[in-house]
Write a protein that holds these residues in place. Structure first.
Motif, short mmCIF file in Angstrom:
data_model
loop_
_atom_site.label_atom_id
_atom_site.label_comp_id
_atom_site.label_asym_id
_atom_site.label_seq_id
_atom_site.Cartn_x
_atom_site.Cartn_y
_atom_site.Cartn_z
N ALA A 40 11.56 7.05 -2.69
CA ALA A 40 12.33 6.22 -3.62
C ALA A 40 12.45 4.79 -3.06
O ALA A 40 12.19 3.81 -3.78
N VAL A 41 12.84 4.67 -1.80
CA VAL A 41 13.09 3.34 -1.23
C VAL A 41 11.78 2.60 -0.96
O VAL A 41 11.64 1.41 -1.29
N ALA A 42 10.80 3.33 -0.42
CA ALA A 42 9.51 2.69 -0.13
C ALA A 42 8.87 2.18 -1.43
O ALA A 42 8.34 1.06 -1.48
N GLU A 43 8.93 2.98 -2.48
CA GLU A 43 8.30 2.58 -3.74
C GLU A 43 9.03 1.38 -4.36
O GLU A 43 8.41 0.50 -4.98
N HIS A 44 10.35 1.33 -4.19
CA HIS A 44 11.09 0.17 -4.71
C HIS A 44 10.69 -1.09 -3.94
O HIS A 44 10.54 -2.17 -4.55
N ARG A 59 -4.60 -8.53 2.47
CA ARG A 59 -3.46 -9.27 3.06
C ARG A 59 -2.88 -8.50 4.26
O ARG A 59 -3.02 -7.28 4.34
N THR A 60 -2.18 -9.22 5.10
CA THR A 60 -1.54 -8.58 6.25
C THR A 60 -0.07 -8.32 5.93
O THR A 60 0.66 -9.23 5.52
N VAL A 61 0.33 -7.06 6.10
CA VAL A 61 1.71 -6.65 5.80
C VAL A 61 2.36 -6.19 7.10
O VAL A 61 1.79 -5.37 7.82
N GLY A 62 3.56 -6.71 7.39
CA GLY A 62 4.29 -6.33 8.60
C GLY A 62 5.45 -5.42 8.24
O GLY A 62 6.28 -5.76 7.39
N VAL A 63 5.52 -4.27 8.89
CA VAL A 63 6.57 -3.29 8.60
C VAL A 63 7.49 -3.20 9.81
O VAL A 63 7.04 -2.82 10.90
N VAL A 64 8.74 -3.55 9.64
CA VAL A 64 9.70 -3.51 10.76
C VAL A 64 10.52 -2.23 10.63
O VAL A 64 11.35 -2.10 9.73
N GLY A 65 10.23 -1.27 11.51
CA GLY A 65 10.87 0.05 11.43
C GLY A 65 9.96 1.00 10.68
O GLY A 65 9.81 0.91 9.46
N THR A 66 9.32 1.91 11.43
CA THR A 66 8.35 2.83 10.80
C THR A 66 8.85 4.27 10.87
O THR A 66 8.13 5.16 11.30
N GLY A 67 10.11 4.46 10.47
CA GLY A 67 10.65 5.82 10.36
C GLY A 67 10.20 6.41 9.03
O GLY A 67 9.08 6.17 8.57
N ARG A 68 11.10 7.16 8.41
CA ARG A 68 10.74 7.87 7.17
C ARG A 68 10.33 6.89 6.07
O ARG A 68 9.29 7.04 5.43
N ILE A 69 11.16 5.86 5.85
CA ILE A 69 10.91 4.96 4.72
C ILE A 69 9.81 3.95 5.07
O ILE A 69 8.85 3.76 4.31
N GLY A 70 9.95 3.31 6.23
CA GLY A 70 8.94 2.32 6.64
C GLY A 70 7.56 2.96 6.77
O GLY A 70 6.55 2.34 6.43
N GLY A 71 7.53 4.22 7.24
CA GLY A 71 6.24 4.92 7.37
C GLY A 71 5.59 5.11 6.02
O GLY A 71 4.39 4.90 5.85
N ASP A 102 1.57 -11.78 5.97
CA ASP A 102 1.80 -12.48 4.70
C ASP A 102 3.04 -11.91 4.01
O ASP A 102 3.69 -12.59 3.23
N ILE A 103 3.30 -10.64 4.30
CA ILE A 103 4.47 -9.95 3.71
C ILE A 103 5.17 -9.21 4.85
O ILE A 103 4.51 -8.50 5.62
N VAL A 104 6.49 -9.38 4.95
CA VAL A 104 7.26 -8.67 5.97
C VAL A 104 8.29 -7.81 5.25
O VAL A 104 9.05 -8.31 4.41
N SER A 105 8.32 -6.52 5.55
CA SER A 105 9.28 -5.62 4.90
C SER A 105 10.14 -4.93 5.96
O SER A 105 9.62 -4.39 6.93
N LEU A 106 11.45 -4.96 5.75
CA LEU A 106 12.39 -4.45 6.76
C LEU A 106 12.83 -3.02 6.44
O LEU A 106 13.30 -2.76 5.33
N HIS A 107 12.67 -2.14 7.43
CA HIS A 107 13.03 -0.73 7.23
C HIS A 107 13.72 -0.14 8.46
O HIS A 107 13.68 1.07 8.66
N CYS A 108 14.31 -0.99 9.30
CA CYS A 108 15.02 -0.47 10.47
C CYS A 108 16.51 -0.39 10.13
O CYS A 108 16.97 -1.03 9.20
N PRO A 109 17.28 0.41 10.87
CA PRO A 109 18.71 0.52 10.57
C PRO A 109 19.47 -0.72 11.01
O PRO A 109 18.99 -1.49 11.86
#
Ligand code: NAI
Length: 330
Positions: A104-108, A145-157, A199-206
């Motif tokens: 749900a959160v990743a898709e949003h 494009r290069t996407v940066g994922v901060v926090g690769t737990g359940r949602i970030g993964g 190019d895109i940074v998405s935050l998924h850490c607590p």
């Protein structure tokens, strides 16, 4: 067992009542947030059930304990709203719903990326007003494009996997490297490298004391000019004044937020007839390259059903004296 439910919305009531059928759990519904002013509402309850903007600080927890409340249940994954060491000191177990739907959160978050990239928020209004011009709607291919994922737990993964599916190069930063993602080509790097290359940074850490304002003026300066920042985790990860400054200079190209550091008292209610008194939030809404949703990333049918089921399971285990799942520890 009587459970005092705070920050109740109609959909919470519907799903919790359905999940608890036949268990003997009695609910008492309060639409107010739990805080120092409302804690007395839980006076005769055995357990409380709370959400993201309730304030379970040490004083509130102490009063709950004094009233005879024996369990704190959260109908969310994050637990930054709870003083966990204080709860432990008071002997009050806190249980949450750690995994109801990472999809749900990743898709949003992906929805916010697409909306900002392709200016869907502008296109929607334009077409409804009979304006079929494409001027100002120019986007970019996500592919490559290069996407940066901060926090690769359940949602970030999950978010990282979706972006791999778009053909993006995915960088990640997490103190615990996710081996499955690494085997799929995700490269784990320092936060500074991630910010400089994405190019895109998405935050998924607590949100914790260590991650408060993780994205501040200095970190924004490290980002690529024109980059996109998306935050679907917790508002406090981002220094809102710093992102406004970055948007004003144009250094920050797009901002997608599902959470806001001062969202308590603002989100989850209809304020369409009210005057917004938060000038920082009001300023955010003036930018054409900013999209804000009001903490709705979790809000799918699947997630609500899973949250209610796990919450009821937590309460039933407690009542039967069985080991608790999903206990929050400091
Ligand atoms: P998780 O616990 O599975 O993953 C969090 C990851 O962040 C872990 O891998 C951890 O090692 C990493 N991490 C911790 N500190 C870090 C740091 N300083 N830098 C980079 N990574 C760090 O949690 P999950 O389920 O993926 O949820 C993530 C967050 O999403 C929650 O803490 C919650 O705040 C938020 N959330 C937001 C929702 C919404 O509706 N907007 C709904 C559900 C969760």
């Amino acid at each position: 067992m009587l459970v005092a439910v705070f920050s109740t919305q109609p959909y919470d009531r519907e799903h919790l009542e359905r999940a608890a059928a036949g268990t003997g759990i009695a609910w008492r519904w309060f639409d107010s947030r739990l805080d120092a002013d409302t804690v007395a509402l839980a006076a005769d309850a055995t357990a409380v059930n709370c959400f993201v903007n309730d304030d379970l600080n040490a004083a509130v927890l102490e009063r709950l304990r004094d009233f005879g409340v024996r369990l704190v249940t959260l109908r969310c994954a994050g637990f930054n709203q709870v003083d966990v060491p204080a709860a432990a000191r008071l002997g009050l177990p806190v249980v949450r719903v750690p995994e109801y739907s990472p999809h749900a959160v990743a898709e949003h978050a992906v929805g916010l990326v697409l909306m900002l990239d392709r200016r869907l928020h502008k296109a929607y209004n334009r077409v409804r007003e009979g304006n079929f011009s494409l001027d100002g709607l120019l986007g970019f291919d996500l592919h490559g494009r290069t996407v940066g994922v901060v926090g690769t737990g359940r949602i970030g993964g999950r978010f990282a996997e979706i972006m791999l599916g778009f053909g993006c190069r995915v960088l990640a930063h997490d103190p615990r490297e996710n081996a499955v993602l690494a085997s799929r080509g995700v490269r784990f790097v320092t936060l500074a490298e991630l910010l400089a290359e994405s190019d895109i940074v998405s935050l998924h850490c607590p949100l914790t004391p260590a991650t408060h304002h993780l994205i501040d003026a200095d970190r924004i300066a490290l980002m690529k000019p024109g980059a996109m920042l998306v935050n679907t985790s917790r508002g406090g990860l981002v220094d809102t004044r710093a992102v406004i400054a970055g948007l004003k200079t144009g250094h920050l190209g797009h901002l997608g937020l599902d959470v806001y550091e001062e969202e308590a008292g603002l989100f989850f209610d209809d304020k369409s007839d009210a005057i917004i008194r938060d000038d920082v939030f009001a300023r955010l809404l003036t930018f054409p390259n900013v999209v804000v949703t009001a903490h709705q990333a979790f809000f799918t049918r699947n997630a609500l059903e899973a949250i209610a089921a796990q919450t009821v399971r937590n309460l039933v285990h407690f009542e039967r004296g069985e080991p608790l799942e999903a206990v929050v520890t400091a």
